[in-house]
Design an enzyme around this catalytic site. Structure first.
Site, PDB file in Angstrom:
ATOM      1  N   LYS A  25       7.165   4.925  53.003  1.00 15.80           N
ATOM      2  CA  LYS A  25       7.423   6.156  52.519  1.00 15.80           C
ATOM      3  C   LYS A  25       6.803   6.254  51.085  1.00 15.80           C
ATOM      4  O   LYS A  25       7.392   5.812  50.011  1.00 15.80           O
ATOM      5  CB  LYS A  25       8.806   6.753  52.690  1.00 15.80           C
ATOM      6  CG  LYS A  25       9.037   8.025  52.920  1.00 15.80           C
ATOM      7  CD  LYS A  25      10.537   8.192  53.257  1.00 15.80           C
ATOM      8  CE  LYS A  25      10.897   9.781  53.547  1.00 15.80           C
ATOM      9  NZ  LYS A  25      12.343   9.891  53.572  1.00 15.80           N
TER      10      LYS A  25
HETATM   11  C1  E4P Z   1      13.780  12.765  55.089  1.00 18.09           C
HETATM   12  O1  E4P Z   1      12.822  11.872  55.209  1.00 18.09           O
HETATM   13  C2  E4P Z   1      14.173  13.180  53.824  1.00 18.09           C
HETATM   14  O2  E4P Z   1      14.374  12.390  52.894  1.00 18.09           O
HETATM   15  C3  E4P Z   1      15.420  13.959  54.115  1.00 18.09           C
HETATM   16  O3  E4P Z   1      15.284  14.751  55.320  1.00 18.09           O
HETATM   17  C4  E4P Z   1      15.921  14.922  53.077  1.00 18.09           C
HETATM   18  O4  E4P Z   1      16.874  15.352  53.284  1.00 18.09           O
HETATM   19  P1  E4P Z   1      17.895  16.448  52.397  1.00 18.09           P
HETATM   20  O5  E4P Z   1      17.235  17.428  51.591  1.00 18.09           O
HETATM   21  O6  E4P Z   1      19.125  16.983  53.293  1.00 18.09           O
HETATM   22  O7  E4P Z   1      18.201  15.580  51.424  1.00 18.09           O
END
Ligand code: E4P
Length: 227
Positions: A87
């Site tokens: 990622k």
């Molecule tokens: C996923 O890859 C993201 O990091 C995550 O969905 C972020 O979510 P949030 O905005 O609830 O922290």
């Protein structure tokens, strides 16, 4: 449509996996911190533990923000297990790194995506997944779902192979709308996945079926005793 769970909590991942509908896991540094996972060895071991639960697609985020650092860290993460997807944040060096990873067959998830321009760059660089954050756009009064629809249109116009992984999902309507729009993947907390199970008519209908079945069973057993 693929379902990923957005957590680094092993029990939640196991629970979602046991449902039989889980296709992967997304984590981020905040979610790892929430589990108290710190230090390279512990972080690596935790990713391996996640990989041991699920069949594929475990997003592990790099911390580095410079090209060389992202490449070094991403390669270390990718070595943990074939299920790892590296990622990478949507920044200039991140895009360069995604291009390099994709040329070397390392799968990537481009994260922190909030605009169609960013989505185009990630696809051009060969990202395997794109993570547009719906909830965080909604939080600042921009329409997160409209953004997913825009990216869907753009990717379909050009046949980009990058999969749209709708992230920052806050409730079950986000999931349903993403399915209507045609997001390839949704990643959500366990509470959102299990909320999809619920409907009051299911509960009242089942209660009635069971009550009727019980009545008949009692009647039949009384009949048998008399005869
Ligand atoms: C996923 O890859 C993201 O990091 C995550 O969905 C972020 O979510 P949030 O905005 O609830 O922290």
């Amino acid at each position: 449509m693929k379902f990923f769970i957005d957590t680094a909590n092993l029990n939640e991942i196991k629970e979602a996996y046991d449902l039989g509908v889980l296709d992967g896991v997304t984590t981020n540094p905040s979610l790892m911190a929430k589990e108290g996972i710190a230090g390279k060895e512990k972080v690596m071991a935790h990713y391996k533990a996640i990989c041991n639960i699920v069949d594929n697609n475990v997003s592990a985020e790099v911390i580095a923000t410079d090209f060389e650092g992202i490449i070094k860290e991403g390669k270390e993460l990718a070595k943990i297990d074939d299920k790892i997807v590296v990622k990478v944040p949507m920044i200039k060096d991140g895009i360069k790194a995604i291009k390099k990873f994709s040329s070397e067959g390392i799968r990537t998830n481009c994260t922190l995506v909030f605009s169609p321009g960013q989505a185009i760059l990630a696809a051009k660089a060969g990202a395997s997944y794109l993570s547009p954050f719906i909830g965080r756009l909604d939080d600042i009064s921009q329409d997160g779902l409209e953004f997913i629809a825009q990216v869907r249109l753009i990717y379909d116009n050009y046949g980009f192979g990058t999969e749209i992984l709708a992230a920052s999902i806050r409730h079950s309507m986000h999931v349903i709308k993403c399915a209507e729009i045609g997001a390839d993947v949704v990643t959500c907390p366990l509470s959102v996945i299990t909320a999809l199970l619920n409907h009051p008519l299911t509960d009242s209908g089942l209660a009635k079926f069971l009550a009727d079945h019980k009545k008949l069973t009692r009647k039949n057993s009384r009949f048998k005793i008399r005869n």
